[in-house]
Design a protein around this motif. Structure first.
Motif, short mmCIF file in Angstrom:
data_model
loop_
_atom_site.label_atom_id
_atom_site.label_comp_id
_atom_site.label_asym_id
_atom_site.label_seq_id
_atom_site.Cartn_x
_atom_site.Cartn_y
_atom_site.Cartn_z
N PHE A 215 61.46 30.65 13.42
CA PHE A 215 62.20 29.40 13.59
C PHE A 215 63.28 29.27 12.53
CE2 PHE A 215 58.98 27.85 16.58
CZ PHE A 215 59.81 27.21 17.49
N LEU B 145 59.31 19.52 24.60
CA LEU B 145 59.77 20.73 23.92
C LEU B 145 61.00 20.45 23.05
CD1 LEU B 145 59.14 23.71 23.57
CD2 LEU B 145 60.61 24.17 25.53
N ARG C 103 59.78 19.04 19.88
CA ARG C 103 59.18 20.06 19.02
C ARG C 103 60.25 20.91 18.34
NH1 ARG C 103 54.22 22.88 18.48
NH2 ARG C 103 53.37 20.90 19.22
N PHE C 104 61.24 21.33 19.11
CA PHE C 104 62.30 22.18 18.54
C PHE C 104 63.10 21.42 17.49
CE2 PHE C 104 62.99 25.57 22.13
CZ PHE C 104 61.77 26.13 21.79
N ARG D 232 61.24 21.49 14.44
CA ARG D 232 61.33 22.84 13.88
C ARG D 232 62.69 23.11 13.24
NH1 ARG D 232 56.95 25.95 12.75
NH2 ARG D 232 55.62 26.35 14.53
N VAL E 40 53.86 23.18 25.48
CA VAL E 40 54.78 23.24 24.34
C VAL E 40 54.17 24.04 23.19
CG1 VAL E 40 55.84 21.81 22.54
CG2 VAL E 40 56.09 21.18 24.95
N ASP F 229 55.89 27.23 21.44
CA ASP F 229 56.06 27.22 19.99
C ASP F 229 55.41 28.47 19.36
OD1 ASP F 229 56.72 25.20 17.62
OD2 ASP F 229 54.81 26.15 17.14
N GLU G 282 57.42 31.31 17.33
CA GLU G 282 57.09 31.41 15.91
C GLU G 282 56.47 32.77 15.55
OE1 GLU G 282 58.04 29.98 13.51
OE2 GLU G 282 56.61 29.92 11.89
#
Ligand SMILES: NC(=O)c1ccc[n+]([C@@H]2O[C@H](COP(=O)([O-])OP(=O)(O)OC[C@H]3O[C@@H](n4cnc5c(N)ncnc54)[C@H](OP(=O)(O)O)[C@@H]3O)[C@@H](O)[C@H]2O)c1
Length: 251
Positions: A3, A22, A25-26, A29, A214, A218, A222
């Motif tokens: 990431f 998502l 989440r991104f 990140r 998700v 991830d 990752e």
């Protein structure tokens, strides 16, 4: 860590369902996230909440894809947008067949054509395709949906061939049933349809949640850069593909 290597992401189907989660989440990140769907109001709300960059684009419109998304520099591309329909090919309409081919498959090929060369040039990238167990197994569902999702599986593997020797990873995620709007949309998309879909497909079942899918995406992104997770099939524990139909001649 991967990431940290990536700077930008594009997520299609970001206005709701697993795409919207998502995007969140991104953003957590640390990625700059381009969120694509048709519903500009929902995308604006998501942008307000997460800082994502909204693109109200109809993925069935190739000109719009080229004009609005073609020039972006994207490190992580998630092809998540998808449409389905009730019935099968015997009672299919021209519109539903075209929509499934356009959104589930054609747009994915165009985004690959437009965004992958930049990844190759930068020697860096990850494509995540959200397909379905419908692309791997035969069971009751729309023929065009099964066919486009199966095509996505082959496309995912082929992209690995197209980019071999470069640090570009491709992951196909095959979910079973997930609690989203998709079944309600199949029934027309009204609040009543959403309620009916909930009672038919979700009430009393332990389906996957958007967070489960998700988490799988991830995990794949990752993973260390030398690791390509090619295929992740993820189903509810109580959902099992299988069964064989053998009808009697006089049935
Ligand atoms: N839910 C499940 O049980 C399940 C299981 C296996 C696989 N999947 C797959 O998972 C993916 C996400 O589905 P979901 O369940 O989250 O579905 P969903 O809740 O119905 O969301 C679909 C998303 O796709 C977008 N979309 C649809 N047509 C579009 C178009 N022409 N142009 C741009 N965006 C479009 C929608 O946004 P707008 O309407 O705003 O355009 C929405 O954001 C799909 O590929 C689906 O096939 C779902």
């Amino acid at each position: 860590m991967p990431f940290d290597d990536y700077r930008t992401a594009l997520v299609t189907g970001a206005s709701t369902g697993m795409g919207a989660v998502l995007v969140e989440r991104f953003r957590l990140r640390g990625l700059e996230v381009h969120a694509v769907a048709r519903d500009g109001t929902r995308l604006a709300e998501l942008a307000e909440k997460t800082g994502a960059i909204p693109h109200a684009v109809d993925l069935a419109d190739t000109d719009s894809i080229e004009e609005r998304l073609g020039g972006l520099e994207i490190d992580v591309l998630v092809n998540n947008a998808g449409v389905s329909a009730t019935g099968n090919v015997l009672d299919a309409s021209r519109g539903t067949v075209d929509a499934m081919v356009d959104v589930n498959l054609r747009a994915v090929l165009h985004l690959a054509r437009l965004l992958l060369p930049g990844m190759v040039e930068r020697d860096l990238g990850h494509v995540v395709n959200i397909s379905s167990i419908a692309g791997r197994y035969n069971f009751f569902g729309h023929t065009a949906y099964h066919a486009t999702k199966a095509a996505l599986a082959q496309l995912s593997r082929q992209l690995r061939n197209d980019t071999v020797g470069k640090r570009i990873r491709v992951t196909e995620i095959c979910p079973g049933r997930v609690e989203t709007e998709i079944f309600g949309r199949n029934l027309g998309g009204s609040p009543e349809a959403m309620q009916q879909a909930w009672e038919t497909y979700y009430e009393g079942y332990e389906s996957l949640t958007t967070a489960d899918v998700v988490a799988a995406v991830d995990f794949a992104v990752e993973a260390p850069r030398h690791v390509n997770l090619g295929l992740i099939e993820i189903t509810p524990t109580f959902q099992v593909p299988g069964g064989l139909t053998f009808d009697r001649r006089d049935a």
